[in-house]
Design an enzyme around this catalytic site. Structure first.
Site, PDB file in Angstrom:
ATOM      1  N   GLY A 115      -4.501  -4.365  -3.777  1.00  0.00           N
ATOM      2  CA  GLY A 115      -5.488  -3.330  -4.087  1.00  0.00           C
ATOM      3  C   GLY A 115      -4.721  -2.095  -4.493  1.00  0.00           C
ATOM      4  O   GLY A 115      -4.059  -1.480  -3.664  1.00  0.00           O
ATOM      5  N   HIS A 116      -4.741  -1.787  -5.780  1.00  0.00           N
ATOM      6  CA  HIS A 116      -3.973  -0.653  -6.293  1.00  0.00           C
ATOM      7  C   HIS A 116      -4.951   0.423  -6.755  1.00  0.00           C
ATOM      8  O   HIS A 116      -5.747   0.194  -7.665  1.00  0.00           O
ATOM      9  CB  HIS A 116      -3.059  -1.101  -7.443  1.00  0.00           C
ATOM     10  CG  HIS A 116      -2.054  -2.140  -7.026  1.00  0.00           C
ATOM     11  ND1 HIS A 116      -1.232  -2.792  -7.903  1.00  0.00           N
ATOM     12  CD2 HIS A 116      -1.736  -2.618  -5.802  1.00  0.00           C
ATOM     13  CE1 HIS A 116      -0.461  -3.640  -7.221  1.00  0.00           C
ATOM     14  NE2 HIS A 116      -0.760  -3.556  -5.953  1.00  0.00           N
ATOM     15  N   GLN A 176       1.940  -6.064  -3.143  1.00  0.00           N
ATOM     16  CA  GLN A 176       2.412  -6.190  -1.762  1.00  0.00           C
ATOM     17  C   GLN A 176       3.723  -5.392  -1.582  1.00  0.00           C
ATOM     18  O   GLN A 176       3.899  -4.388  -2.252  1.00  0.00           O
ATOM     19  CB  GLN A 176       2.583  -7.660  -1.342  1.00  0.00           C
ATOM     20  CG  GLN A 176       1.255  -8.394  -1.155  1.00  0.00           C
ATOM     21  CD  GLN A 176       0.648  -8.881  -2.460  1.00  0.00           C
ATOM     22  OE1 GLN A 176       1.311  -9.514  -3.266  1.00  0.00           O
ATOM     23  NE2 GLN A 176      -0.618  -8.608  -2.678  1.00  0.00           N
ATOM     24  N   LYS A 187       1.910   2.093  -5.027  1.00  0.00           N
ATOM     25  CA  LYS A 187       2.502   1.515  -6.251  1.00  0.00           C
ATOM     26  C   LYS A 187       1.607   1.773  -7.459  1.00  0.00           C
ATOM     27  O   LYS A 187       2.088   2.101  -8.531  1.00  0.00           O
ATOM     28  CB  LYS A 187       2.702  -0.009  -6.083  1.00  0.00           C
ATOM     29  CG  LYS A 187       3.671  -0.379  -4.982  1.00  0.00           C
ATOM     30  CD  LYS A 187       3.743  -1.885  -4.778  1.00  0.00           C
ATOM     31  CE  LYS A 187       2.452  -2.483  -4.278  1.00  0.00           C
ATOM     32  NZ  LYS A 187       2.077  -2.130  -2.917  1.00  0.00           N
ATOM     33  N   ASP A 191       0.809  -1.227   0.000  1.00  0.00           N
ATOM     34  CA  ASP A 191       0.000   0.000   0.000  1.00  0.00           C
ATOM     35  C   ASP A 191       0.840   1.274   0.000  1.00  0.00           C
ATOM     36  O   ASP A 191       0.429   2.309   0.528  1.00  0.00           O
ATOM     37  CB  ASP A 191      -0.976   0.030   1.202  1.00  0.00           C
ATOM     38  CG  ASP A 191      -1.901  -1.160   1.192  1.00  0.00           C
ATOM     39  OD1 ASP A 191      -2.284  -1.600   0.094  1.00  0.00           O
ATOM     40  OD2 ASP A 191      -2.247  -1.652   2.285  1.00  0.00           O
TER      41      ASP A 191
HETATM   42  P1  GDP Z   1      -0.732   0.304  -3.559  1.00  0.00           P
HETATM   43  O1  GDP Z   1      -1.371  -0.944  -3.069  1.00  0.00           O
HETATM   44  O2  GDP Z   1       0.722   0.364  -3.264  1.00  0.00           O
HETATM   45  O3  GDP Z   1      -1.032   0.595  -5.003  1.00  0.00           O
HETATM   46  O4  GDP Z   1      -1.394   1.484  -2.695  1.00  0.00           O
HETATM   47  P2  GDP Z   1      -2.954   1.666  -2.365  1.00  0.00           P
HETATM   48  O5  GDP Z   1      -3.653   2.079  -3.601  1.00  0.00           O
HETATM   49  O6  GDP Z   1      -3.481   0.481  -1.631  1.00  0.00           O
HETATM   50  O7  GDP Z   1      -2.893   2.839  -1.297  1.00  0.00           O
HETATM   51  C1  GDP Z   1      -2.342   4.082  -1.604  1.00  0.00           C
HETATM   52  C2  GDP Z   1      -3.440   5.153  -1.476  1.00  0.00           C
HETATM   53  O8  GDP Z   1      -2.852   6.429  -1.437  1.00  0.00           O
HETATM   54  C3  GDP Z   1      -4.387   5.199  -2.657  1.00  0.00           C
HETATM   55  O9  GDP Z   1      -5.658   5.579  -2.200  1.00  0.00           O
HETATM   56  C4  GDP Z   1      -3.800   6.289  -3.573  1.00  0.00           C
HETATM   57  O10 GDP Z   1      -4.774   6.939  -4.367  1.00  0.00           O
HETATM   58  C5  GDP Z   1      -3.256   7.228  -2.549  1.00  0.00           C
HETATM   59  N1  GDP Z   1      -2.054   7.977  -2.939  1.00  0.00           N
HETATM   60  C6  GDP Z   1      -1.011   7.558  -3.708  1.00  0.00           C
HETATM   61  N2  GDP Z   1      -0.049   8.509  -3.748  1.00  0.00           N
HETATM   62  C7  GDP Z   1      -0.498   9.522  -2.977  1.00  0.00           C
HETATM   63  C8  GDP Z   1       0.061  10.796  -2.583  1.00  0.00           C
HETATM   64  O11 GDP Z   1       1.184  11.151  -2.927  1.00  0.00           O
HETATM   65  N3  GDP Z   1      -0.693  11.571  -1.755  1.00  0.00           N
HETATM   66  C9  GDP Z   1      -1.931  11.204  -1.325  1.00  0.00           C
HETATM   67  N4  GDP Z   1      -2.590  12.038  -0.534  1.00  0.00           N
HETATM   68  N5  GDP Z   1      -2.478  10.022  -1.679  1.00  0.00           N
HETATM   69  C10 GDP Z   1      -1.768   9.198  -2.470  1.00  0.00           C
HETATM   70  P1  IMO Z   2      -0.936  -4.193  -2.182  1.00  0.00           P
HETATM   71  O1  IMO Z   2      -0.511  -4.765  -3.516  1.00  0.00           O
HETATM   72  C1  IMO Z   2      -0.940  -4.566   2.158  1.00  0.00           C
HETATM   73  C2  IMO Z   2      -1.038  -8.623   3.795  1.00  0.00           C
HETATM   74  C3  IMO Z   2      -2.271  -9.061   4.546  1.00  0.00           C
HETATM   75  C4  IMO Z   2      -1.650 -10.006   5.551  1.00  0.00           C
HETATM   76  C5  IMO Z   2      -0.557 -10.687   4.732  1.00  0.00           C
HETATM   77  C6  IMO Z   2      -0.958 -12.040   4.151  1.00  0.00           C
HETATM   78  O2  IMO Z   2      -2.216  -3.451  -2.239  1.00  0.00           O
HETATM   79  O3  IMO Z   2       0.177  -3.436  -1.556  1.00  0.00           O
HETATM   80  P2  IMO Z   2      -2.498 -12.741   2.107  1.00  0.00           P
HETATM   81  O4  IMO Z   2      -3.965 -12.510   1.861  1.00  0.00           O
HETATM   82  O5  IMO Z   2      -1.612 -12.195   1.052  1.00  0.00           O
HETATM   83  O6  IMO Z   2      -2.204 -14.179   2.434  1.00  0.00           O
HETATM   84  O7  IMO Z   2      -2.197 -11.926   3.473  1.00  0.00           O
HETATM   85  O8  IMO Z   2      -0.242  -9.797   3.670  1.00  0.00           O
HETATM   86  N1  IMO Z   2      -1.283  -8.118   2.419  1.00  0.00           N
HETATM   87  C7  IMO Z   2      -1.203  -6.829   2.075  1.00  0.00           C
HETATM   88  N2  IMO Z   2      -0.985  -5.733   2.832  1.00  0.00           N
HETATM   89  N3  IMO Z   2      -1.088  -4.453   0.821  1.00  0.00           N
HETATM   90  C8  IMO Z   2      -1.273  -5.539   0.057  1.00  0.00           C
HETATM   91  O9  IMO Z   2      -1.260  -5.497  -1.298  1.00  0.00           O
HETATM   92  C9  IMO Z   2      -1.387  -6.799   0.675  1.00  0.00           C
HETATM   93  N4  IMO Z   2      -1.602  -8.066   0.236  1.00  0.00           N
HETATM   94  C10 IMO Z   2      -1.514  -8.860   1.316  1.00  0.00           C
HETATM   95  O10 IMO Z   2      -2.901  -7.966   5.174  1.00  0.00           O
HETATM   96  O11 IMO Z   2      -1.022  -9.279   6.574  1.00  0.00           O
HETATM   97 MG    MG Z   3      -2.905  -1.577  -1.821  1.00  0.00          MG
END
Ligand code: GDP
Ligand code: IMO
Ligand code: MG
Length: 427
Positions: A40-41, A223, A16, A13
Site C-alpha cells: 500500500g503506497h 514491502q 517508499k 511502509d
Molecule cells: P510505503 O508503503 O512505504 O509507500 O508507505 P505507506 O504509504 O504505507 O506509509 C507511509 C505514510 O506516511 C503515507 O501515508 C505517506 O503519505 C506518509 N508520509 C510519507 N512521507 C512522510 C513524511 O515525511 N512525513 C509525514 N508526516 N508523512 C509522510
Molecule cells: P508496503 O509495500 C508492511 C507484511 C504483513 C505480514 C507479512 C506477510 O506497503 O511497504 P503477506 O500478505 O505479504 O503474505 O504478509 O508482511 N506486509 C507488509 N507490511 N508494508 C507492506 O507493504 C507489507 N506487505 C506485507 O503485514 O506481516
Molecule cells: Mg505501505
C-alpha cells in the site's frame, strides 16, 4: 544508462510511495519487481491522495512508462479496480505495461491465505490475506498460472482445471470448506484477461531497450528488507524478495544495469503483522508516534506497531542491499519529543551484539541498547533546506549517517512532494 533502485530498509511502509513519486519527476521508467496488492503506497499530490497497491507510483506522471515486472503477483480484479479508479480521477494509464510472465492471484489463493491464517490461530503470520503467499507457493511448486496463460482461453482452461482439482480437495478435505466452481472463475477471469490484454507484453524487452537507450529507470520496491523471504525475520516475512537483489529476478535485468540503491528509512520504526520487534514501544511514546504519524495500514487498516529507530537493523539493510544512500522519511513526526533514541546494539545472553541475528528466538530475547539524543520542538514540515533544520534534528540525521556509514540524500518532512529536502542529486 542511469538506474536507481528504491527499497524499504525496515519492515515496509517507510514512505517508499512518496519517495518514488518525488523521484519519478525525473525518471522515464518506473518498475515494480515483486509483491502484489499486499503493498500500500500512499502518494499525496496537492489536495489529492492516491493509495496504490499494484500500479507503480510513477503512474501519476503522464510521460512516465510504468512497468509491472514478472516478479509481481497480480490479482486482475484489483488491478482493474485500481486502473479504473485512476482513470476516474483523470489519470492517464496508457503508459502501463504488465509482464506476460507475472503470476496471477486466483480466488483459491485468497481463500487459502485466509483459512490458513485462521487455522494457525496465535501462531499466524499476520498476513494481509490477499493470497500473496499461496500464489508464490504455486509459482515455486511450478503449477502457477501466468498472465500469458490467462490470455489464452485453452491453456487457461487446462491450467485452471488442473489447479482446481487439487485446490478443491484442499478446501474440502483439509478445511471443510465449500469448493470453487470452475465455470464461475473461468468466465470471470477470461473477462479480466480481455480488459488487461492491451497492457501486456514482454517487459524484459521494453526495459532492456530503455536501459540501452540511456533512459532514467527507477525500480520501486514494495514491502521492506526485513520482510524479505530470504533475509528478513523469517517466518514473519512476505513471500517475495523486496531487497535490491530482487530487482534482477523480478524484472529480468542483469545486475550490470543497476547503478545505485537508495534505502527508504522511516525516522522511527513500524511493523504491521506479527514477529519480533526489539525497539517496539508499548507505551505512550509508541501510541503518540502511531497517532501523530497516522500509522495505520494502507492496505488493511491495522494499527502499526511503533518504536525507536534501530541502527542494528539499518546496518543489516545497508549490507544486504548495497545501499548507496538513505532517504529519511517522517522526520516531522519526531518533532516535539524532549529526547529521541537510536538503538545501536542489542544485549543478548549477557553479551552485546551489533549484528542482526538470524534466529528468531535470539531476536525475541534481544534487549535494545539505546543512545539518547536531545529532541527538537520546532514544526519542521515547511522547511525546505537542510541548514534550516533545527540543530538537534541535524544531529540526529548525522548520527544515522555515522552509524550506517551511508550518506543521506533525501529528508522528507511531510507527505507532499514539496515537503522534501534534497541533499544530493539522484537520477
Ligand atoms: P510505503 O508503503 O512505504 O509507500 O508507505 P505507506 O504509504 O504505507 O506509509 C507511509 C505514510 O506516511 C503515507 O501515508 C505517506 O503519505 C506518509 N508520509 C510519507 N512521507 C512522510 C513524511 O515525511 N512525513 C509525514 N508526516 N508523512 C509522510
Ligand atoms: P508496503 O509495500 C508492511 C507484511 C504483513 C505480514 C507479512 C506477510 O506497503 O511497504 P503477506 O500478505 O505479504 O503474505 O504478509 O508482511 N506486509 C507488509 N507490511 N508494508 C507492506 O507493504 C507489507 N506487505 C506485507 O503485514 O506481516
Ligand atoms: Mg505501505
Amino acid at each position: 544508462m542511469s538506474s536507481l533502485v528504491v527499497i524499504g530498509a525496515q519492515w515496509g511502509d517507510e514512505g517508499k510511495g512518496k519517495i518514488i513519486d518525488f523521484l519519478a519527476q525525473r525518471a522515464e521508467v518506473v518498475v515494480r519487481y515483486q509483491g502484489g496488492n499486499n503493498a500500500g503506497h500512499t502518494v499525496e499530490v496537492g489536495e489529492e491522495t492516491y493509495k496504490l497497491h499494484l500500479i507503480p507510483s510513477g503512474i501519476l506522471y503522464p510521460e512516465t512508462l510504468c512497468i509491472v515486472g514478472n516478479g509481481v503477483v497480480i490479482n486482475p480484479e484489483v488491478m482493474l479496480d485500481e486502473l479504473n479508479s485512476l482513470k476516474d480521477r483523470g489519470i492517464d494509464t496508457s503508459n502501463l505495461r504488465i509482464s506476460d510472465r507475472c503470476h496471477v492471484i486466483m480466488p483459491y489463493h485468497v481463500r487459502i491465505d485466509d483459512l490458513e491464517e485462521d487455522r494457525k490461530g496465535e501462531a499466524k503470520i499476520g498476513t494481509t490475506r490477499r493470497g500473496i503467499g499461496p500464489c508464490y507457493m504455486d509459482k515455486t511448486e511450478r503449477i502457477g498460472i501466468r498472465v500469458c496463460d490467462l490470455l489464452d482461453r485453452d491453456i487457461f482452461r487446462e491450467k485452471l482445471s488442473a489447479n482446481l482439482a487439487v485446490k478443491n480437495l484442499i478446501l474440502e478435505k483439509i478445511y471443510g470448506e465449500a469448493v470453487i466452481s470452475f465455470e464461475e472463475v473461468f468466465e470471470k477471469y477470461c473477462g479480466y484477461a480481455e480488459q488487461l490484454r492491451e497492457y501486456v507484453e514482454d517487459t524484459t524487452i521494453t526495459l532492456y531497450n530503455a536501459l540501452r537507450e540511456g533512459k532514467k529507470v527507477l525500480f520501486e520496491g514494495a514491502q521492506g528488507t526485513l520482510l524479505d523471504n530470504d533475509l528478513g525475520t523469517y517466518p514473519f516475512v512476505t513471500s517475495s524478495h523486496p531487497i535490491a537483489g530482487g530487482v534482477c529476478i523480478g524484472s529480468g535485468v542483469g545486475p550490470t544495469y543497476i547503478n545505485r540503491v537508495t534505502g527508504v528509512v522511516k525516522a522511527y520504526t513500524t511493523r504491521v503483522g506479527k514477529g519480533p520487534f526489539p525497539t517496539e514501544l508499548l507505551d505512550e511514546t509508541g501510541d503518540a508516534m502511531r497517532e501523530k504519524g497516522h500509522e495505520y495500514g494502507t492496505t488493511t487498516g491495522r494499527p502499526r506497531r511503533c518504536g525507536w529507530l534501530d541502527a542494528v537493523m539499518l546496518r543489516f539493510a545497508v549490507r544486504t542491499n548495497g545501499l548507496s544512500s538513505l532517504a529519511i522519511t517522517k522526520l516531522d513526526i519526531l518533532s516535539g519529543l524532549d529526547k529521541v533514541k537510536i538503538c545501536t546494539g542489542y544485549e543478548y545472553d549477557g553479551t552485546v551484539i551489533k549484528e542482526f541475528p538470524a534466529s528468531l528466538d535470539a531476536l525475541e530475547k534481544c534487549k535494545p541498547i539505546y543512545e539518547e539524543m536531545e529532541g527538537w520542538h520546532e514544526d519542521i514540515s515547511n522547511i525546505a533546506s537542510y541548514q534550516e533544520l533545527p540543530l538537534n534534528a541535524r544531529k540526529y540525521l548525522e548520527r544515522i549517517e555515522q552509524l550506517t556509514d551511508v550518506k543521506i540524500s533525501i529528508v522528507s518532512v511531510g507527505p507532499r512532494r514539496n515537503q522534501t529536502i534534497v541533499l544530493e542529486n539522484h537520477i
